[in-house]
Scaffold this motif. Structure first.
Motif, PDB file in Angstrom:
ATOM      1  N   MET A  99       0.823  -1.206   0.000  1.00  0.00           N
ATOM      2  CA  MET A  99       0.000   0.000   0.000  1.00  0.00           C
ATOM      3  C   MET A  99       0.863   1.264   0.000  1.00  0.00           C
ATOM      4  N   LEU A 100       1.955   1.264   0.746  1.00  0.00           N
ATOM      5  CA  LEU A 100       2.859   2.413   0.781  1.00  0.00           C
ATOM      6  C   LEU A 100       3.453   2.667  -0.598  1.00  0.00           C
ATOM      7  N   VAL A 101       3.964   1.616  -1.219  1.00  0.00           N
ATOM      8  CA  VAL A 101       4.581   1.765  -2.536  1.00  0.00           C
ATOM      9  C   VAL A 101       3.529   2.169  -3.570  1.00  0.00           C
ATOM     10  N   LEU A 102       2.367   1.559  -3.530  1.00  0.00           N
ATOM     11  CA  LEU A 102       1.319   1.912  -4.482  1.00  0.00           C
ATOM     12  C   LEU A 102       0.912   3.383  -4.347  1.00  0.00           C
ATOM     13  N   ALA A 103       0.786   3.863  -3.120  1.00  0.00           N
ATOM     14  CA  ALA A 103       0.433   5.276  -2.918  1.00  0.00           C
ATOM     15  C   ALA A 103       1.491   6.184  -3.537  1.00  0.00           C
ATOM     16  N   MET A 104       2.749   5.830  -3.357  1.00  0.00           N
ATOM     17  CA  MET A 104       3.836   6.654  -3.895  1.00  0.00           C
ATOM     18  C   MET A 104       3.896   6.580  -5.425  1.00  0.00           C
ATOM     19  N   VAL A 105       3.696   5.386  -5.969  1.00  0.00           N
ATOM     20  CA  VAL A 105       3.723   5.233  -7.428  1.00  0.00           C
ATOM     21  C   VAL A 105       2.540   5.973  -8.057  1.00  0.00           C
ATOM     22  N   LEU A 106       1.374   5.869  -7.431  1.00  0.00           N
ATOM     23  CA  LEU A 106       0.213   6.606  -7.945  1.00  0.00           C
ATOM     24  C   LEU A 106       0.457   8.113  -7.898  1.00  0.00           C
ATOM     25  N   THR A 107       1.071   8.585  -6.836  1.00  0.00           N
ATOM     26  CA  THR A 107       1.393  10.009  -6.717  1.00  0.00           C
ATOM     27  C   THR A 107       2.284  10.447  -7.869  1.00  0.00           C
ATOM     28  N   LYS A 108       3.299   9.663  -8.136  1.00  0.00           N
ATOM     29  CA  LYS A 108       4.222   9.974  -9.235  1.00  0.00           C
ATOM     30  C   LYS A 108       3.493   9.970 -10.571  1.00  0.00           C
ATOM     31  N   LYS A 109       2.660   8.954 -10.801  1.00  0.00           N
ATOM     32  CA  LYS A 109       1.952   8.840 -12.075  1.00  0.00           C
ATOM     33  C   LYS A 109       0.956   9.991 -12.266  1.00  0.00           C
ATOM     34  N   ILE A 110       0.267  10.368 -11.210  1.00  0.00           N
ATOM     35  CA  ILE A 110      -0.683  11.472 -11.299  1.00  0.00           C
ATOM     36  C   ILE A 110       0.069  12.776 -11.596  1.00  0.00           C
ATOM     37  N   ALA A 111       1.157  13.008 -10.876  1.00  0.00           N
ATOM     38  CA  ALA A 111       1.938  14.236 -11.089  1.00  0.00           C
ATOM     39  C   ALA A 111       2.551  14.270 -12.486  1.00  0.00           C
ATOM     40  N   ASN A 112       2.956  13.118 -13.001  1.00  0.00           N
ATOM     41  CA  ASN A 112       3.492  13.072 -14.367  1.00  0.00           C
ATOM     42  C   ASN A 112       2.404  13.328 -15.404  1.00  0.00           C
ATOM     43  N   THR A 113       1.184  12.868 -15.113  1.00  0.00           N
ATOM     44  CA  THR A 113       0.060  13.064 -16.025  1.00  0.00           C
ATOM     45  C   THR A 113      -0.415  14.511 -16.013  1.00  0.00           C
ATOM     46  N   MET A 114      -0.469  15.095 -14.826  1.00  0.00           N
ATOM     47  CA  MET A 114      -0.979  16.463 -14.668  1.00  0.00           C
ATOM     48  C   MET A 114      -0.090  17.180 -13.642  1.00  0.00           C
ATOM     49  N   PRO A 115       1.046  17.707 -14.084  1.00  0.00           N
ATOM     50  CA  PRO A 115       2.004  18.339 -13.162  1.00  0.00           C
ATOM     51  C   PRO A 115       1.405  19.422 -12.262  1.00  0.00           C
ATOM     52  N   SER A 116       0.395  20.100 -12.708  1.00  0.00           N
ATOM     53  CA  SER A 116      -0.212  21.152 -11.887  1.00  0.00           C
ATOM     54  C   SER A 116      -0.852  20.593 -10.611  1.00  0.00           C
ATOM     55  N   LEU A 117      -1.052  19.279 -10.551  1.00  0.00           N
ATOM     56  CA  LEU A 117      -1.661  18.650  -9.377  1.00  0.00           C
ATOM     57  C   LEU A 117      -0.635  18.203  -8.330  1.00  0.00           C
ATOM     58  N   LEU A 118       0.647  18.419  -8.603  1.00  0.00           N
ATOM     59  CA  LEU A 118       1.688  17.892  -7.710  1.00  0.00           C
ATOM     60  C   LEU A 118       1.449  18.255  -6.253  1.00  0.00           C
ATOM     61  N   GLN A 119       1.233  19.504  -5.962  1.00  0.00           N
ATOM     62  CA  GLN A 119       1.075  19.919  -4.567  1.00  0.00           C
ATOM     63  C   GLN A 119      -0.137  19.244  -3.916  1.00  0.00           C
ATOM     64  N   ARG A 120      -1.251  19.214  -4.616  1.00  0.00           N
ATOM     65  CA  ARG A 120      -2.470  18.622  -4.037  1.00  0.00           C
ATOM     66  C   ARG A 120      -2.321  17.112  -3.859  1.00  0.00           C
ATOM     67  N   VAL A 121      -1.779  16.444  -4.873  1.00  0.00           N
ATOM     68  CA  VAL A 121      -1.643  14.987  -4.774  1.00  0.00           C
ATOM     69  C   VAL A 121      -0.593  14.619  -3.721  1.00  0.00           C
TER      70      VAL A 121
END
Length: 146
Positions: A99-121
């Motif tokens: 779960m820890l790794v998945l949360a971090m990988v999802l964070t990275k993938k979301i930020a890569n998809t939509m960089p403007s969301l980095l702070q919120r994600v």
């Protein structure tokens, strides 16, 4: 206050997240210990990265873009996505680690998809980790210290 930095290093991203989370937990930890843990998690993250479907990431991006959702609701969406993905992980891995790794990988993938969301994600992920995985991280750090 800890500043989020990215250095382009695959384990560096996880190391920065772990340092930030531990700072939020008000734990002082030797950076070498965090580096060791981050390297281990990055290796697992590389494996998980290939398994996460674009649809899951895109669905989360849409939730993060929805200004009407509260922080609690966004954290719940992230939690549901992580738990759903974790059910597909081999049973020989600790559920909390997955779960820890998945949360971090999802964070990275979301930020890569939509960089403007980095702070919120990022803040949502830290909130999720501090709510759901605090004890696991403390145990993991104490095991490596020994």
């Amino acid at each position: 206050d800890v500043e989020l930095q990215t250095d382009g290093n695959r384990s560096g991203h996880l190391q920065n997240v772990l340092l930030y989370v531990l700072a939020v937990f008000d734990h002082e930890v030797n950076e070498e210990i965090v580096r060791i843990i981050a390297a281990q998690l990055a290796e697992i993250g590389d494996q998980f990265d290939k398994e996460i479907k674009a649809r899951v990431v895109n669905d989360l991006v849409q939730h993060f873009l929805n200004e009407n959702l509260s922080g609690e609701e966004i954290t719940r969406c992230l939690s549901e996505a992580v738990e759903g993905l974790a059910r597909a992980i081999p049973s020989d891995m600790e559920q909390e680690k997955a779960m820890l790794v998945l949360a971090m990988v999802l964070t990275k993938k979301i930020a890569n998809t939509m960089p403007s969301l980095l702070q919120r994600v990022f803040s949502t992920t830290v909130n999720y980790i501090s709510q759901q995985l605090h004890n696991y991280i403390v145990r993991m750090v104490s095991v490596v210290k020994q």
